[in-house]
Design a protein around this motif. Structure first.
Motif, PDB file in Angstrom:
ATOM      1  N   LEU A  27     -94.077 -21.413   1.730  1.00 32.66           N
ATOM      2  CA  LEU A  27     -94.134 -20.221   0.888  1.00 32.66           C
ATOM      3  C   LEU A  27     -93.115 -20.261  -0.241  1.00 32.66           C
ATOM      4  O   LEU A  27     -93.463 -20.116  -1.420  1.00 32.66           O
ATOM      5  CB  LEU A  27     -93.923 -18.974   1.752  1.00 32.66           C
ATOM      6  CG  LEU A  27     -93.921 -17.645   0.994  1.00 32.66           C
ATOM      7  CD1 LEU A  27     -95.260 -17.402   0.325  1.00 32.66           C
ATOM      8  CD2 LEU A  27     -93.566 -16.495   1.940  1.00 32.66           C
ATOM      9  N   VAL A  28     -91.850 -20.446   0.092  1.00 32.11           N
ATOM     10  CA  VAL A  28     -90.790 -20.432  -0.931  1.00 32.11           C
ATOM     11  C   VAL A  28     -90.919 -21.621  -1.877  1.00 32.11           C
ATOM     12  O   VAL A  28     -90.944 -21.459  -3.100  1.00 32.11           O
ATOM     13  CB  VAL A  28     -89.399 -20.425  -0.267  1.00 32.11           C
ATOM     14  CG1 VAL A  28     -88.310 -20.361  -1.335  1.00 32.11           C
ATOM     15  CG2 VAL A  28     -89.263 -19.244   0.675  1.00 32.11           C
ATOM     16  N   LEU A  29     -91.001 -22.805  -1.296  1.00 33.24           N
ATOM     17  CA  LEU A  29     -91.109 -23.991  -2.147  1.00 33.24           C
ATOM     18  C   LEU A  29     -92.422 -23.987  -2.913  1.00 33.24           C
ATOM     19  O   LEU A  29     -92.462 -24.321  -4.107  1.00 33.24           O
ATOM     20  CB  LEU A  29     -90.989 -25.247  -1.283  1.00 33.24           C
ATOM     21  CG  LEU A  29     -90.958 -26.576  -2.032  1.00 33.24           C
ATOM     22  CD1 LEU A  29     -89.799 -26.612  -3.014  1.00 33.24           C
ATOM     23  CD2 LEU A  29     -90.852 -27.740  -1.042  1.00 33.24           C
ATOM     24  N   GLY A  30     -93.507 -23.591  -2.255  1.00 38.23           N
ATOM     25  CA  GLY A  30     -94.800 -23.547  -2.925  1.00 38.23           C
ATOM     26  C   GLY A  30     -94.822 -22.563  -4.078  1.00 38.23           C
ATOM     27  O   GLY A  30     -95.290 -22.881  -5.180  1.00 38.23           O
ATOM     28  N   THR A  31     -94.291 -21.357  -3.842  1.00 36.82           N
ATOM     29  CA  THR A  31     -94.234 -20.356  -4.916  1.00 36.82           C
ATOM     30  C   THR A  31     -93.360 -20.835  -6.068  1.00 36.82           C
ATOM     31  O   THR A  31     -93.684 -20.637  -7.240  1.00 36.82           O
ATOM     32  CB  THR A  31     -93.708 -19.021  -4.370  1.00 36.82           C
ATOM     33  OG1 THR A  31     -94.503 -18.608  -3.262  1.00 36.82           O
ATOM     34  CG2 THR A  31     -93.745 -17.942  -5.442  1.00 36.82           C
ATOM     35  N   SER A  32     -92.237 -21.459  -5.729  1.00 35.77           N
ATOM     36  CA  SER A  32     -91.325 -21.950  -6.772  1.00 35.77           C
ATOM     37  C   SER A  32     -91.998 -23.020  -7.630  1.00 35.77           C
ATOM     38  O   SER A  32     -91.943 -22.966  -8.869  1.00 35.77           O
ATOM     39  CB  SER A  32     -90.058 -22.519  -6.123  1.00 35.77           C
ATOM     40  OG  SER A  32     -89.361 -21.521  -5.408  1.00 35.77           O
ATOM     41  N   LEU A  33     -92.632 -23.999  -6.980  1.00 32.14           N
ATOM     42  CA  LEU A  33     -93.277 -25.071  -7.748  1.00 32.14           C
ATOM     43  C   LEU A  33     -94.462 -24.549  -8.553  1.00 32.14           C
ATOM     44  O   LEU A  33     -94.688 -24.980  -9.697  1.00 32.14           O
ATOM     45  CB  LEU A  33     -93.736 -26.182  -6.804  1.00 32.14           C
ATOM     46  CG  LEU A  33     -92.644 -26.928  -6.028  1.00 32.14           C
ATOM     47  CD1 LEU A  33     -93.257 -28.046  -5.195  1.00 32.14           C
ATOM     48  CD2 LEU A  33     -91.582 -27.489  -6.965  1.00 32.14           C
ATOM     49  N   PHE A  34     -95.208 -23.617  -7.977  1.00 34.63           N
ATOM     50  CA  PHE A  34     -96.368 -23.077  -8.685  1.00 34.63           C
ATOM     51  C   PHE A  34     -95.934 -22.255  -9.896  1.00 34.63           C
ATOM     52  O   PHE A  34     -96.420 -22.461 -11.009  1.00 34.63           O
ATOM     53  CB  PHE A  34     -97.197 -22.216  -7.733  1.00 34.63           C
ATOM     54  CG  PHE A  34     -98.397 -21.575  -8.375  1.00 34.63           C
ATOM     55  CD1 PHE A  34     -99.520 -22.319  -8.689  1.00 34.63           C
ATOM     56  CD2 PHE A  34     -98.390 -20.219  -8.692  1.00 34.63           C
ATOM     57  CE1 PHE A  34    -100.624 -21.733  -9.295  1.00 34.63           C
ATOM     58  CE2 PHE A  34     -99.477 -19.625  -9.294  1.00 34.63           C
ATOM     59  CZ  PHE A  34    -100.602 -20.379  -9.601  1.00 34.63           C
ATOM     60  N   CYS A  35     -95.015 -21.313  -9.685  1.00 38.71           N
ATOM     61  CA  CYS A  35     -94.550 -20.463 -10.795  1.00 38.71           C
ATOM     62  C   CYS A  35     -93.816 -21.285 -11.844  1.00 38.71           C
ATOM     63  O   CYS A  35     -93.985 -21.069 -13.049  1.00 38.71           O
ATOM     64  CB  CYS A  35     -93.649 -19.353 -10.264  1.00 38.71           C
ATOM     65  SG  CYS A  35     -94.488 -18.156  -9.209  1.00 38.71           S
TER      66      CYS A  35
END
Length: 456
Positions: free
Chosen positions: A174-182
């Motif tokens: 969640l955190v890493l995925g959201t960071s990379l996506f945003c």
């Protein structure tokens, strides 16, 4: 002469001199007052307090107290959530709905987690970078650790396992995925890069932690010919040995991070120097910060007790399983401040900080909090092992492997983040629809009496 000044100034700071670092020194020693990626990330949610009215108070003692309160309570953008704390206490003593106590306690924990990071950073100004780093290594996930200990005291081993597993999954996906996506969406015209060295070290430790979780599960299936009691005892002993090994690995990781290869972890703070000029000096005294840290920890303990005590009733009231609440809801709400900071720095194309938060927190939970909980359970006589069932172990394994593949080339774009987020959504859906009683053969092996078994 100029080249010798920074080492002398650093030596003075590490030996208790509270003289603030100059901007030049901060560029040369990005972590010289003990800042980590967690501190830098949390600082994005802080705001500078306006002490104009406080300075007009004639009494010096009252003025200092008010200044402290304003810095602590109103120094964060999440200060409005502090109101949930007294309401949670009131709901508990006035016998409001238990689900209300649970929800308000979760909201109250959100700003407290950010404030703990703030206090450890303030203390690090006076103790130096090494002690500051060690303080972050033990307090970085204080909320999860305290919730886990209270659950252990109530023999709710399944809640401990689920909540810690959820924290790892949340950070990796969640955190890493959201960071990379945003970050990828906000920087479409730029190639996002990060330092692979940190990611490689954290991935290696996570794989070691995964091995320590997989072996007890494999051992249980390999010894199908043995009696259940013999297998359970062997799994418990294997888990305890594995936890000692994990703690040794974590101590080695701290030595690696704080002493021998410190330069690998400096970049994440150096990239942020121009954005946090207001953090050049301490805003709280040492004893003041220490007292606030102790006080906030006690409040976290109180709210954690409420959360653990009301989780089953909340599960029935909301119509969702305890596993979903523990794996998904607890980590999301409890670490919301830290997670938001990681996403903010991804928007600024500073992925080293985002990776430091997500991977660092996942590593700390897997290699420190989980084995520590098993050791504490061992001491207090609770039979907790590392044996998760196939669903939990498979989710953990695939999450770590997908994350390691995602970070292997040192560059990022939004599709990587999207894939991690979709993985998290699928896992969340799996726990949402899962309502399996833990008395089934493939359930989590609690290794305790029927008092420790509850329907999920």
């Amino acid at each position: 002469m100029a080249s010798s000044a920074p080492p002398a100034e650093t030596w003075l700071l590490e030996n208790g001199n509270i003289k603030p670092l100059s901007k030049e020194m901060r560029h040369g020693h990005g972590r010289s007052h003990g800042r980590t990626a967690h501190n830098v990330s949390s600082s994005s949610l802080r705001k500078k307090s306006d002490l104009t009215l406080v300075r007009k108070v004639p009494c010096a003692i009252v003025r200092d107290v008010l200044a402290n309160v304003q810095e602590v309570i109103f120094g964060t953008k999440l200060f409005v959530l502090f109101i949930a704390i007294p309401f949670a206490i009131l709901a508990h003593y006035q016998n409001f709905g238990r689900s209300w106590v649970f929800g308000l306690s979760l909201l109250g924990l959100t700003p407290l987690a950010e404030r703990v990071s703030f206090f450890t950073e303030q203390i690090a100004f006076f103790t130096g970078p090494t002690v500051g780093g060690l303080l972050n290594a033990t307090c970085g996930n204080a909320t999860e650790l305290i919730i886990a200990i209270f659950a252990l005291m109530q023999h709710k081993v399944d809640v401990v396992k689920y909540s810690l597993l959820g924290s790892i999954l949340s950070n990796l996906l969640l955190v890493l995925g959201t960071s990379l996506f945003c970050g990828g969406i906000a920087n479409l015209s730029k190639e996002q890069k990060y330092d692979r060295k940190q990611a490689d070290v954290n991935s290696l430790l996570l794989l070691l932690g995964l091995l320590c979780h997989v072996l007890p599960l494999l051992f249980r299936y390999a010894d199908v010919g043995e009696s259940a009691a013999i297998t359970t005892e062997a799994v418990l002993q294997l888990s305890r040995v594995s936890c000692i090994v994990m703690l040794i690995a974590y101590i080695a990781y701290l030595v690696f991070q704080l002493w021998t290869h410190r330069q690998l972890f400096d970049a994440e703070a150096e990239d942020n120097q121009d954005d946090d000029a207001e953090d050049e000096e301490a805003v709280l005294g040492f004893w003041s910060a220490f007292a606030w840290l102790v006080g906030m920890t006690l409040i976290i303990a109180l709210l954690s007790e409420y959360v653990v005590g009301t989780i089953e009733v909340t599960s029935e009231s909301w119509g969702i399983s305890v596993s979903f609440i523990s794996v998904i809801l607890l980590p999301i709400v409890g670490n919301a401040a830290e997670h938001a900071g990681a996403v903010i720095f991804a928007f600024k194309n500073k992925l080293d900080i985002s990776l430091g938060v997500a991977l660092g927190s996942a590593t700390q939970i897997a290699m420190f909090v989980v084995p520590l909980c098993v050791i504490v359970a061992w001491i207090v006589g609770v039979r907790m092992d590392l044996d998760l069932n196939l669903l939990e172990t498979g989710s953990l394994a695939l999450s770590i492997i997908v994350t390691a593949f995602t970070l292997q080339d040192g560059t990022s774009h939004y599709i990587k983040g999207l894939v991690l987020l979709l993985c998290y959504i699928v896992i969340s859906a799996c726990f949402f629809v899962s309502n399996r009683p833990q008395t089934q053969p493939n359930a989590v092996n609690l290794g305790s009496s029927t008092e420790g078994i509850m329907r999920v």
